[in-house]
Write an enzyme that holds these catalytic residues in place. Structure first.
Site, PDB file in Angstrom:
ATOM      1  N   ASP B 125       0.642  -1.374  -0.115  1.00  0.00           N
ATOM      2  CA  ASP B 125       0.017  -0.061   0.014  1.00  0.00           C
ATOM      3  C   ASP B 125       0.749   1.205  -0.033  1.00  0.00           C
ATOM      4  O   ASP B 125       0.490   2.307  -0.085  1.00  0.00           O
ATOM      5  CB  ASP B 125      -0.876   0.058   1.093  1.00  0.00           C
ATOM      6  CG  ASP B 125      -2.105  -1.058   1.134  1.00  0.00           C
ATOM      7  OD1 ASP B 125      -2.323  -1.595   0.059  1.00  0.00           O
ATOM      8  OD2 ASP B 125      -2.519  -1.273   2.205  1.00  0.00           O
ATOM      9  N   ARG B 160     -13.968  -0.892 -26.792  1.00  0.00           N
ATOM     10  CA  ARG B 160     -14.649  -1.227 -25.504  1.00  0.00           C
ATOM     11  C   ARG B 160     -14.194   0.102 -24.546  1.00  0.00           C
ATOM     12  O   ARG B 160     -13.179   0.640 -24.421  1.00  0.00           O
ATOM     13  CB  ARG B 160     -13.828  -2.315 -24.978  1.00  0.00           C
ATOM     14  CG  ARG B 160     -13.789  -3.514 -25.454  1.00  0.00           C
ATOM     15  CD  ARG B 160     -13.121  -4.504 -24.871  1.00  0.00           C
ATOM     16  NE  ARG B 160     -13.043  -5.857 -25.632  1.00  0.00           N
ATOM     17  CZ  ARG B 160     -13.777  -6.837 -26.071  1.00  0.00           C
ATOM     18  NH1 ARG B 160     -15.013  -6.752 -25.541  1.00  0.00           N
ATOM     19  NH2 ARG B 160     -13.687  -7.932 -26.814  1.00  0.00           N
ATOM     20  N   GLY B 183      -1.129   4.639 -18.689  1.00  0.00           N
ATOM     21  CA  GLY B 183      -1.553   5.846 -19.534  1.00  0.00           C
ATOM     22  C   GLY B 183      -3.107   5.756 -19.383  1.00  0.00           C
ATOM     23  O   GLY B 183      -3.728   5.737 -20.441  1.00  0.00           O
TER      24      GLY B 183
END
Lengths: 299, 299, 299, 299
Positions: B125, B160, B183
Site C-alpha cells: 500500500d 471497448r 496511461g
C-alpha cells in the site's frame, strides 16, 4: 491477380496477428497480393481495405490483439451479399476469416455468396467444432495462471478463501483448464453447476487441511456472485473475487498459439490455392464451415 | 547469545522473503543466531518459533508471499506483554518486524515492552510515513501492468470501455501509479472523487478520439460499482470491471523491491547491532516507529 | 508555430516510447505541434521527419524498443550544423533528445548550434551524470531477473555452477543490480576485478554450503570467458554461461521506467516552454548537458 | 501397504513438481502411501527417502525445478540391483520415475529388477519416443520467447543482426519451435546444417528487406560460434549471441505442461494400481520403457 483478403471478426484473440502474418507470407510465396480488411465484416461493408503485405504485418506478429481491428455484426446474414460485392470491388479474390463460431458462420455465408473463403479458428473460448484447439485459448489459460499462482502465494502466507473468475462466456473450457493447471480446490463451470452443500463441503475440506482454498469459476456460472456470497457466509470467511474480465483476451500469444496460428494460416493459404473453400483449416482435416459454426450464432 | 527473531505481520507483500533472507545473512555475519516466528504476532503468542538460518531462507528469497506466514491481531495492545515474554522464553533477544502501519505499531509496542525491535516497511500500500517506498509496492504496480496492457490490446482491436480495479485499501497510491504507468484515461482514487459529469466528460472525450477508454480505480473508491454502472449508462456502452483482488499481493518481487528489501534488512540488522531500537529502518534516516505507525491502526 | 521535434539516439531503451508519448501530450496541451525524427541524428540529417501526434504514439507507449528508430553517428560534431539546419527546415523549433551520454552530448551540440534542445536520460546503462536513474535501467534489471531465478530453479534441483552475463558496456551497474537482486554469490564488475584466488574461494564456499553457485558478470569484465574457464577448472565443474546480449535492451518497460519516463518528459516539455534549453531534464534539478555528457563520447 | 516412490532423474524440467503432486494425490486417493526419493537414482542408492504426501508437495506444484532434486548416474546399469533393494528396504512397493530418455531407461531396468515401475516423460528436449510431447518442452519454448521478442524489439529500433542460442543437446526440437514461434529468419538445427552460402544468402535477404535479421540456433549446431563469426564477416555486421544456457530449464511451468503433467501422473498411478509396469505413461497408449528409451543412453 489472385488477391487474399484477411479479416478478423468477433472477439480478438492472442495469435491472430501471427496468423495474419503467416497467411500473408504463404500467399506472397505463391505470388498473391495481400489486402487487409479493417474492422471485420463491418469494415468490409464500409470498404475499409488496405494493402497489408507480410512485411507490414511482421512487427505485430508477437503482439496480442488484432492489428486489423475487428467488429461484431449481428445481422450479417442480410448483408452478406453487399459484403461479397464490396470485397470483389476492392480486388479481393479469396478471403481468410479469423474468429470464433459466429465469425466462421459469417465466413461460410461469404463463401456461399461467391467469394472463396476459408476459416481459421481463433477465439479464446476453444468452442469451435472441428478443431481440437483454437488460436488464443492456450494464451488465455497462460494469462490467467500467474493470477492464480499469486492468489496461492498470498493465501499460503495469510490464510484466505480466494476465487478467480475467468472469461469463457457460457462455456467452462477456460475455467476448467485454468483450474486444473493451478490446482484449484473447486472449478465452477456452467455446464455442471454444483449443489451448494457439495461446494461448501469441498471448500471446507480444503480449509480444514491447510486454512486456505482457491475456487476458479467461469463468468458464465449461474448467479456466481450470489453463490460465492452464500459460500462465504456458510464457511464464515470473507471472500473477494479476482476477476480477469477482458484482460484475459489480451497479452502476448503463447508459443503454442503462435505455432498453431502459423500452421493453420499456411494450411489455409494452401487450401485456397488448391481451390478448396468453405472449410475450416484444421491440421490436414478441414471441415465444412457449416459444421464448425452451426446456425443460431451471431456473425 | 544475540538472537534475532524475524516476524512478518499483516498483509503479506512481495519482497518480504528477500528481506528475511537478507536480515538473516546480516545477523549471521555478526555471529548472531536467527529464529523465525511463524504466523506473525499470533504465532509469537503461541510460541511458534523455529531456527531459520539464512541458508534455509535463501530458496524463498525470489518468491512472493511470506514463508514464515503472517496474521492480523486486532487487539495486540493488550497482549504485547505476553508476546514479549514468549519471545524472551524462545531465546529471542532482538526482533525485526516486517509489515505495514498496523504491524509497525505493534513493533513499537513490543519495543516498549522491553524487546529491542526494529521495523521494516513492507506493504503493497506504500502508506508508511517515514519511508518513501515500502517493500512490495513496486511489485504490486508491476503485477497490475500486464493486465492494463492487455485491456488496451483488446480495446484497440474491438473498441471497448474498460476498467481495472486495484487494491490499495482506502488509499489511491496503487491505483494512481498503475494508472499513470499504463496511461489510463481516468484514475479514480478515494482521496479525490470525481463528479459524475467530469468522469463522463473525460471518458466521452477518450471514446470520441479513439473509440476505447481505460479507467483505473482503487478498490476504496466510494461506491465504485455504482459509479461505473452509471457511467456505462451515460455513455451507452457495456463496461466490465477487471478486478485484481488479492492476486495483486502475490507474484514475484520486482528488482526494485528486492534491492530495497536487501538494503533495509541490512540496515535493520545494523541498527539492532548498534543498540538502536524502536525505529523504522529507512536509508540512513530511521524514524521512530510511533511516527511511522500512528495509533488508531490495527496491529 | 512552436513545434517539438522528438528524437531517440544511440542504444534504444525500454520506456523511450512512453517518454515520446508523454512529451507529445505535454506539448500538445500547450498548443504545440509534434514531429518525430526517424532514425536518430542520421535520420535528422536525411530529413526523415513526420508528424507524430500523441494519439499516434499512444499504442506504442507500453512496448519496448523505440518506434521512431535510432542510430549511432560517431562524427556528429562535424555534422551538427547541417542537422540543426535540417531541423529548422522541417519546421522544428525545439527538440527533445532521448538517449545516453553520447546522445546527450549530441543534444548539447544541437542546442549550441541554435536549436533549443533538452535532453532526457534514457539508457539501460544508468551512466548519465546528473540523473540518479535513467529510463530503461529498471526494465533491464527486471528483464534479467527471471533468468537468474531460473538458473537457481535448476541449480537447486541438479547442483550446478552457473553464470549470467549482463549488458552494461564498460560499467558494472546492471550486473551489480541484477546480482544483488537475485542474491548471486559473486558479482563480477569491470570497475573492481577480483583476484582469481578470491573468486575461486567465494565460489568454493558457496558450493560447499549448498552444491551450487551463481555468478553474475558484466559483459565488460576483463577476459570474462577466460576467467570463468579457469574458475571451472579450479573447482572441477562444468560451467556454461547464460548470456543476455541485446535481448536485455528489449522487453516491456517496467512500471518504474514508465513513471520516470512520463515525469521527465513532462518536465522536459515544461523546460522548453519556459525558455530553458541545453539541459538534462531531471526531477526539478536540470543540469547542463555538458555536465551530463562530458566530451570523449560518441554521439 | 502399497507405497509409491517418486523419483526425478536427469535434467530437471518445469512441470516435474506438478507431476509429483498429481501423482501423490492420485495414489493417496487409492489409499496408498507416498514417499519421495531425494536426488534421483543416486539418492535412492544412498537411501535418501522421506514421506512426501500430496499436501507437502502442493506448494511446489506451480514452481520450476524439481523439489526432490535429481542426479545423473552414468553407470546405473551395474547398480540397479542395489537400487531396487534400497527401494524395497525403504518400503517402496511401486515407483514412478520422471525424466528423459536416459532416466526412463533406468526406470526400465528398475522394473526388470523387480520393482514395478512406470515412467513419465519429463524433459525440455521433447525427445522421448512414444510420447508426442514431454513435460517441460512447452515451458522451455515459452521461456525463450520473450528473449526472442526482445531481440526483435531492439533490432527494429536500431538495425542489428541477432542470434539466440537455445538448449536442446544434439537435437533441434527446441530451437525449431522457438524459431517458428518468433518468426526467425533462419533456424539452425544440428539435424540439418546449412551450407554457409545459403545461410549468408537468407540473412542478407532479410537484412536487405528490413535491416535486421534474427537467427535461432540449437546449442548442438556444429561449430556454432565459428559459423556465426564467419557469417558476421560475410555480411559485414557485428553479431552478439544471446545464449539461454541452463536458464531455459528453469522458470514456472506453462499451462500446457501443468495440464500434461497432471494427466500423465494420474494415468501413471492408474497403471500401477492396475498392475501394469515397465511402461511409459502416455495418454491411454502406454509404450514399453525399452521403446521409449532405447539403450546407449546414460541413466
Amino acid at each position: 491477380m489472385n488477391t487474399l483478403g484477411l479479416l478478423c471478426s468477433g472477439g480478438d484473440a492472442p495469435g491472430m496477428n501471427m496468423a495474419l502474418w503467416a497467411a500473408a507470407r504463404s500467399a506472397e510465396a505463391r505470388g498473391w497480393r495481400v489486402l487487409g480488411v479493417h474492422g471485420g465484416y463491418q469494415g468490409l461493408l464500409g470498404g475499409s481495405v488496405e494493402p497489408w503485405p507480410a512485411d507490414r504485418l511482421r512487427p505485430f506478429a508477437r503482439l496480442g490483439g488484432a492489428v486489423l481491428g475487428t467488429s461484431r455484426v449481428p445481422d450479417f446474414t442480410r448483408q452478406v451479399g453487399a459484403a461479397a460485392a464490396q470485397a470483389r470491388s476492392a480486388g479481393i479474390t479469396h478471403a481468410l476469416v479469423l474468429g470464433g463460431d459466429g465469425s466462421l458462420r459469417g465466413a461460410g455465408l461469404l463463401n456461399r455468396a461467391g467469394l472463396p473463403t476459408v476459416g481459421l479458428p481463433a477465439t479464446i473460448d476453444n468452442d469451435v467444432p472441428g478443431s481440437a484447439a483454437t488460436v488464443g485459448f492456450d494464451s488465455a489459460v497462460n494469462f490467467a495462471l500467474p493470477l492464480a499462482d499469486a492468489l496461492l502465494d498470498t493465501a499460503e502466507a495469510l490464510p484466505r478463501l480466494c476465487a478467480l473468475e475467468t472469461l469463457g462466456g457460457n462455456t467452462g473450457h477456460l475455467a476448467q483448464a485454468v483450474g486444473d493447471a493451478c490446482g484449484a480446490d473447486v472449478v465452477l463451470v456452467p455446464e455442471a453447476p454444483l449443489a451448494a452443500p457439495e461446494l461448501a463441503g469441498r471448500v471446507s475440506a480444503a480449509l480444514a487441511r491447510r486454512r486456505h482454498a482457491l475456487i476458479v469459476a467461469s463468468e458464465g456460472y449461474p448467479a456466481l456472485e450470489g453463490v460465492l456470497d452464500a459460500l462465504a457466509r456458510e464457511v464464515g470467511l470473507r471472500l473477494r473475487l479476482t476477476r480477469l474480465g477482458h484482460a484475459q483476451r489480451g497479452g502476448r500469444p503463447s508459443a503454442r498459439d503462435r505455432l498453431l496460428a502459423g500452421a493453420l494460416a499456411g494450411e489455409a493459404a494452401d487450401l485456397l490455392a488448391r481451390g478448396h473453400a468453405g472449410v475450416l483449416a484444421w491440421r490436414g482435416a478441414p471441415t465444412l464451415l457449416e459444421f464448425a459454426a452451426p446456425a443460431q450464432q451471431e456473425a
